[in-house]
Motif scaffolding. Sequence first.
Motif, PDB file in Angstrom:
ATOM      1  N   THR A 176       0.788  -1.202   0.088  1.00 50.26           N
ATOM      2  CA  THR A 176      -0.064  -0.002  -0.007  1.00 50.26           C
ATOM      3  C   THR A 176       0.891   1.286  -0.018  1.00 50.26           C
ATOM      4  O   THR A 176       2.088   1.256   0.431  1.00 50.26           O
ATOM      5  N   ILE A 177       0.415   2.356  -0.381  1.00 48.09           N
ATOM      6  CA  ILE A 177       1.052   3.725  -0.587  1.00 48.09           C
ATOM      7  C   ILE A 177       0.159   4.756   0.226  1.00 48.09           C
ATOM      8  O   ILE A 177      -1.151   4.662  -0.077  1.00 48.09           O
ATOM      9  N   GLN A 178       0.678   5.453   0.975  1.00 47.86           N
ATOM     10  CA  GLN A 178       0.112   6.345   1.988  1.00 47.86           C
ATOM     11  C   GLN A 178       0.909   7.826   1.769  1.00 47.86           C
ATOM     12  O   GLN A 178       1.978   7.729   1.875  1.00 47.86           O
ATOM     13  N   VAL A 179       0.012   8.799   1.592  1.00 44.60           N
ATOM     14  CA  VAL A 179       0.626  10.147   1.471  1.00 44.60           C
ATOM     15  C   VAL A 179       0.183  10.872   2.894  1.00 44.60           C
ATOM     16  O   VAL A 179      -1.099  10.942   3.182  1.00 44.60           O
ATOM     17  N   ARG A 180       1.007  11.434   3.511  1.00 46.41           N
ATOM     18  CA  ARG A 180       0.545  11.845   4.932  1.00 46.41           C
ATOM     19  C   ARG A 180       1.039  13.462   4.994  1.00 46.41           C
ATOM     20  O   ARG A 180       2.305  13.865   4.719  1.00 46.41           O
ATOM     21  N   ARG A 181       0.429  14.421   5.264  1.00 49.00           N
ATOM     22  CA  ARG A 181       0.854  15.667   5.521  1.00 49.00           C
ATOM     23  C   ARG A 181       1.133  15.944   7.175  1.00 49.00           C
ATOM     24  O   ARG A 181       0.618  15.642   8.046  1.00 49.00           O
ATOM     25  N   GLN A 182       2.384  16.489   7.118  1.00 49.41           N
ATOM     26  CA  GLN A 182       3.134  16.776   8.568  1.00 49.41           C
ATOM     27  C   GLN A 182       3.379  18.221   8.446  1.00 49.41           C
ATOM     28  O   GLN A 182       4.504  18.827   7.942  1.00 49.41           O
ATOM     29  N   GLY A 183       2.620  19.195   9.173  1.00 50.55           N
ATOM     30  CA  GLY A 183       2.894  20.398   8.922  1.00 50.55           C
ATOM     31  C   GLY A 183       2.888  21.071   7.471  1.00 50.55           C
ATOM     32  O   GLY A 183       1.894  20.877   6.613  1.00 50.55           O
ATOM     33  N   ARG A 184       3.858  21.659   7.089  1.00 57.19           N
ATOM     34  CA  ARG A 184       4.305  22.091   5.791  1.00 57.19           C
ATOM     35  C   ARG A 184       4.819  21.087   4.819  1.00 57.19           C
ATOM     36  O   ARG A 184       5.014  21.481   3.569  1.00 57.19           O
ATOM     37  N   HIS A 185       5.146  19.874   5.603  1.00 58.38           N
ATOM     38  CA  HIS A 185       5.857  18.830   4.614  1.00 58.38           C
ATOM     39  C   HIS A 185       4.824  17.597   4.402  1.00 58.38           C
ATOM     40  O   HIS A 185       3.733  17.521   5.007  1.00 58.38           O
ATOM     41  N   TRP A 186       5.128  17.054   3.374  1.00 59.75           N
ATOM     42  CA  TRP A 186       4.645  15.962   2.872  1.00 59.75           C
ATOM     43  C   TRP A 186       5.418  14.584   3.096  1.00 59.75           C
ATOM     44  O   TRP A 186       6.387  14.820   2.597  1.00 59.75           O
ATOM     45  N   MET A 187       4.782  13.437   3.549  1.00 55.20           N
ATOM     46  CA  MET A 187       5.626  12.337   3.489  1.00 55.20           C
ATOM     47  C   MET A 187       4.961  11.264   2.959  1.00 55.20           C
ATOM     48  O   MET A 187       3.545  11.071   2.823  1.00 55.20           O
ATOM     49  N   LEU A 188       5.596  10.268   2.495  1.00 57.06           N
ATOM     50  CA  LEU A 188       5.222   9.061   1.682  1.00 57.06           C
ATOM     51  C   LEU A 188       5.604   8.032   2.772  1.00 57.06           C
ATOM     52  O   LEU A 188       6.723   7.397   3.180  1.00 57.06           O
ATOM     53  N   VAL A 189       4.631   7.053   2.692  1.00 52.97           N
ATOM     54  CA  VAL A 189       4.426   5.858   3.496  1.00 52.97           C
ATOM     55  C   VAL A 189       4.443   4.515   2.681  1.00 52.97           C
ATOM     56  O   VAL A 189       3.423   4.424   2.136  1.00 52.97           O
ATOM     57  N   LEU A 190       5.250   3.611   2.687  1.00 53.27           N
ATOM     58  CA  LEU A 190       5.322   2.581   1.777  1.00 53.27           C
ATOM     59  C   LEU A 190       5.068   1.368   2.753  1.00 53.27           C
ATOM     60  O   LEU A 190       5.981   1.084   3.411  1.00 53.27           O
ATOM     61  N   SER A 191       4.121   0.693   2.869  1.00 52.56           N
ATOM     62  CA  SER A 191       3.899  -0.743   3.406  1.00 52.56           C
ATOM     63  C   SER A 191       4.243  -1.927   2.454  1.00 52.56           C
ATOM     64  O   SER A 191       3.819  -1.761   1.524  1.00 52.56           O
TER      65      SER A 191
END
Length: 394
Positions: free
Chosen positions: A153-168
């Motif tokens: 799975t692929i998830q995009v997460r917002r952290q403040g002004r940044h964007w993070m990618l989480v690969l499971s």
Amino acid sequence: MRRAYKFRLRPTARQHVALGQCLASHRELYNAGLQERRDAWRLQGTGVSYGDQSAQLKEIRQIRPDVAVWSFSSQQATLRRLNRAFAGFFRRVRVGETPGFPRFKSAHRFDSVEWPRDGDGCRWQADIHRVYLQGIGQVKVTVHRRVQGRVKTIQVRRQGRHWMLVLSCDEVPLRPLEPTGTAVGVDLGIASFATTSEGQHVPNPGWGRVGAARLGTAQQVLVRKQRGSNNRRKARATLAARHRKLANQRRNFHHQVARALVARYGLLVVEDLKIRNMVRRPAPRPDPDQPGRFLPNRAAAKTGLHRSIHDAGWAQFLSIRRAKAEEAGRVVIDVNARHTSDRCEACGHTAKENRASQAVFSCRGCGHTLSADEHAARNILRAGLARLAATPAA
């Protein structure tokens, strides 16, 4: 073995806007699905299932071109997220816990979108360090370590002004370390974050205590801002950034301690702590002589202890330690915490009075004296070895 990899996204200005629009669209879908379920129950007394709501997506996408821009599978994942919230609510109702009815998500409470399958509206492109997201395009990724296994799975997460990618990822290969033939018991605490059965003490950094002043200042600034104003939005972002920094420091510390233990020992034994029970507020004590009034229950005295337990982050550390041990091929045993602190390792005498103070163990039966945390760690190790020896016979 399944593992998650977290990377920093480097979107362009246009992609940054598109990511925000994608998040807003999925938040709208989540809230609309929640409203539909509430209305159906209030007006008709019937429930709405995930299948009912998912079947409406095709029609919604035909009517709303702005919704059709995004991946169909990611929208289904958002509806599943809502369905899990309701499943958790009904489960808590059944077991008698505080239910916590699912609530609508404001802009700062909905910060992630998930694509349930690589290749369906998204694509991880490891060779060029990019991720393709439908409606957004190819987004650059800062890859600081190699992704192993098969991306699930692929998830995009917002952290403040940044964007993070989480690969499971599934099927991640193990990376076993050389056997050491050593075992250790670990006692978690407040004054010392961890104490081993060999007498090693890991000091507790107390990140929350260190950063309390800066958090308090940011909180004071926030409460003075007018609700709905841009200044309040900026103050909230500042407070969130400071909380995020403390969380990152705490997580980094947990990774370092867990890695050191896993690298040194082949068998790790810790207490099976019921942390939720440990931080539960004391029950009120009604005053039998004055109906409607209550006796002191030491709730105020335990507030500091609860805060310290949360600040130490034992649950997160135990999770990280287990994951690292599994990857390295180490053995982890959780033992019952009962009497690990007040039972003498020398004679077996068990009494609360054996704890002469919070720092010293002094047996009332044989006079054996030792550091309380180290003594507890030795009892933990002994219980773990006994359980390991009894396992083959079972």
